[in-house]
Scaffold this motif. Structure first.
Motif, mmCIF file in Angstrom:
data_model
loop_
_atom_site.group_PDB
_atom_site.id
_atom_site.type_symbol
_atom_site.label_atom_id
_atom_site.label_comp_id
_atom_site.label_asym_id
_atom_site.label_seq_id
_atom_site.Cartn_x
_atom_site.Cartn_y
_atom_site.Cartn_z
ATOM 1 N N ILE A 55 0.823 -1.212 0.000
ATOM 2 C CA ILE A 55 0.000 0.000 0.000
ATOM 3 C C ILE A 55 0.860 1.266 0.000
ATOM 4 O O ILE A 55 0.492 2.259 -0.624
ATOM 5 C CB ILE A 55 -1.008 -0.012 1.170
ATOM 6 N N ALA A 56 2.011 1.242 0.657
ATOM 7 C CA ALA A 56 2.886 2.423 0.677
ATOM 8 C C ALA A 56 3.370 2.757 -0.734
ATOM 9 O O ALA A 56 3.470 3.935 -1.093
ATOM 10 C CB ALA A 56 4.071 2.191 1.601
ATOM 11 N N GLN A 57 3.644 1.740 -1.535
ATOM 12 C CA GLN A 57 4.071 1.973 -2.915
ATOM 13 C C GLN A 57 2.928 2.547 -3.750
ATOM 14 O O GLN A 57 3.125 3.466 -4.536
ATOM 15 C CB GLN A 57 4.570 0.671 -3.547
ATOM 16 N N LEU A 58 1.736 1.991 -3.574
ATOM 17 C CA LEU A 58 0.573 2.483 -4.313
ATOM 18 C C LEU A 58 0.272 3.928 -3.904
ATOM 19 O O LEU A 58 -0.017 4.774 -4.747
ATOM 20 C CB LEU A 58 -0.633 1.579 -4.072
ATOM 21 N N THR A 71 0.477 7.033 -6.624
ATOM 22 C CA THR A 71 -0.770 7.683 -7.020
ATOM 23 C C THR A 71 -1.007 9.012 -6.304
ATOM 24 O O THR A 71 -1.827 9.803 -6.757
ATOM 25 C CB THR A 71 -1.981 6.771 -6.737
ATOM 26 N N GLY A 72 -0.335 9.214 -5.182
ATOM 27 C CA GLY A 72 -0.581 10.416 -4.397
ATOM 28 C C GLY A 72 -1.870 10.345 -3.592
ATOM 29 O O GLY A 72 -2.332 11.342 -3.049
ATOM 30 N N VAL A 73 -2.444 9.167 -3.514
ATOM 31 C CA VAL A 73 -3.696 8.959 -2.778
ATOM 32 C C VAL A 73 -3.357 8.278 -1.465
ATOM 33 O O VAL A 73 -2.616 7.296 -1.437
ATOM 34 C CB VAL A 73 -4.683 8.099 -3.607
ATOM 35 N N GLY A 74 -3.887 8.790 -0.370
ATOM 36 C CA GLY A 74 -3.583 8.269 0.949
ATOM 37 C C GLY A 74 -4.093 6.859 1.183
ATOM 38 O O GLY A 74 -5.063 6.421 0.563
ATOM 39 N N ARG A 75 -3.444 6.181 2.101
ATOM 40 C CA ARG A 75 -3.784 4.784 2.371
ATOM 41 C C ARG A 75 -5.206 4.606 2.881
ATOM 42 O O ARG A 75 -5.856 3.609 2.591
ATOM 43 C CB ARG A 75 -2.766 4.139 3.301
ATOM 44 N N HIS A 76 -5.714 5.585 3.627
ATOM 45 C CA HIS A 76 -7.090 5.463 4.122
ATOM 46 C C HIS A 76 -8.079 5.503 2.954
ATOM 47 O O HIS A 76 -9.054 4.745 2.924
ATOM 48 C CB HIS A 76 -7.400 6.564 5.132
ATOM 49 N N THR A 77 -7.796 6.367 1.988
ATOM 50 C CA THR A 77 -8.646 6.436 0.804
ATOM 51 C C THR A 77 -8.532 5.160 -0.013
ATOM 52 O O THR A 77 -9.538 4.628 -0.508
ATOM 53 C CB THR A 77 -8.267 7.659 -0.054
ATOM 54 N N LEU A 78 -7.321 4.646 -0.159
ATOM 55 C CA LEU A 78 -7.117 3.398 -0.907
ATOM 56 C C LEU A 78 -7.876 2.249 -0.249
ATOM 57 O O LEU A 78 -8.525 1.448 -0.934
ATOM 58 C CB LEU A 78 -5.631 3.064 -1.008
ATOM 59 N N ARG A 79 -7.833 2.180 1.062
ATOM 60 C CA ARG A 79 -8.574 1.119 1.764
ATOM 61 C C ARG A 79 -10.080 1.308 1.599
ATOM 62 O O ARG A 79 -10.830 0.338 1.493
ATOM 63 C CB ARG A 79 -8.170 1.083 3.229
ATOM 64 N N TYR A 80 -10.501 2.581 1.576
ATOM 65 C CA TYR A 80 -11.921 2.858 1.361
ATOM 66 C C TYR A 80 -12.336 2.411 -0.036
ATOM 67 O O TYR A 80 -13.394 1.791 -0.209
ATOM 68 C CB TYR A 80 -12.210 4.350 1.559
ATOM 69 N N TYR A 81 -11.518 2.714 -1.038
ATOM 70 C CA TYR A 81 -11.811 2.254 -2.399
ATOM 71 C C TYR A 81 -11.921 0.732 -2.440
ATOM 72 O O TYR A 81 -12.790 0.182 -3.102
ATOM 73 C CB TYR A 81 -10.734 2.702 -3.384
ATOM 74 N N VAL A 138 -2.660 1.009 -9.968
ATOM 75 C CA VAL A 138 -2.204 2.385 -10.180
ATOM 76 C C VAL A 138 -3.139 3.074 -11.177
ATOM 77 O O VAL A 138 -3.657 4.165 -10.920
ATOM 78 C CB VAL A 138 -0.745 2.427 -10.684
ATOM 79 N N ARG A 139 -3.361 2.446 -12.299
ATOM 80 C CA ARG A 139 -4.243 3.022 -13.331
ATOM 81 C C ARG A 139 -5.681 3.105 -12.834
ATOM 82 O O ARG A 139 -6.388 4.069 -13.117
ATOM 83 C CB ARG A 139 -4.157 2.179 -14.610
ATOM 84 N N GLN A 140 -6.096 2.105 -12.085
ATOM 85 C CA GLN A 140 -7.464 2.088 -11.553
ATOM 86 C C GLN A 140 -7.690 3.292 -10.624
ATOM 87 O O GLN A 140 -8.710 3.972 -10.725
ATOM 88 C CB GLN A 140 -7.694 0.777 -10.797
ATOM 89 N N VAL A 141 -6.740 3.547 -9.742
ATOM 90 C CA VAL A 141 -6.863 4.678 -8.813
ATOM 91 C C VAL A 141 -6.857 5.994 -9.593
ATOM 92 O O VAL A 141 -7.649 6.901 -9.308
ATOM 93 C CB VAL A 141 -5.729 4.651 -7.757
#
Length: 128
Positions: A3-6, A10-20, A44-47
Motif C-alpha cells: 500500500i505504501a508503494q501504491l 498515485t498520491g492517494v492516501g492509504r485510508h482512501t485506498l482502503r476505502y476504495y 495504479v491506473r485504476q486509482v
C-alpha cells in the motif's frame, strides 16, 4: 505492491485506498502470508481513473457502475449513454457558471487596476 508503494505512485492516501477497496472499486487485491495487502500493478491506473472520474463529478456509485461494466465487458450501452449525457449537462452548467465568475473577476480586476493607477498618480503628485 504494498500500500505504501501504491500511495506513493498515485498520491492517494492509504485510508482512501482502503476505502476504495472496501467499496469494491479496487479488484484483485490479494493478501500475502503475513496478511499484508498485495496490490496488482493495474491498481495504479485504476486509482488514477477513479480520481479523474471523481474530478469530473462522478459519484463513487457511478464510478463503480462504470468500472464493473468495463471489467465484465458487459456495458449497458443505453444506461452508459444516459449517464454520460447527464454528466455532460452538468459540465456545461459548470462551464456557464465559470464564465460568469470569470466576467465578474475580470471586471473587478479592471476596477482595482484603475484604482491602483489613480492611487499611484496621487502619490507621485504629492511628492512633486
Amino acid at each position: 505492491m504494498r500500500i505504501a508503494q501504491l500511495e506513493s505512485r498515485t498520491g492517494v492516501g492509504r485510508h482512501t485506498l482502503r476505502y476504495y477497496e472496501q467499496e469494491a472499486l479496487l479488484p484483485g487485491i490479494q493478501r500475502r502470508a503475513n496478511n499484508y495487502r498485495d496490490y496488482p500493478e493495474s491498481a495504479v491506473r485504476q486509482v488514477e481513473l477513479i480520481r479523474q472520474l471523481q474530478s469530473f463529478g462522478f459519484s463513487l456509485s457511478e464510478i463503480r457502475t462504470i468500472l464493473n461494466g468495463i471489467q465484465s465487458n458487459e456495458v449497458d450501452c443505453a444506461q452508459g449513454a444516459q449517464l454520460l449525457a447527464e454528466k455532460r449537462l452538468d459540465i456545461r452548467k459548470q462551464i456557464r457558471q465559470l464564465r460568469q465568475v470569470d466576467k465578474l473577476l475580470a471586471a473587478e480586476q479592471v476596477r482595482l487596476e484603475e484604482s491602483a493607477a489613480r492611487q499611484a498618480c496621487n502619490v507621485s503628485e504629492q511628492f512633486s
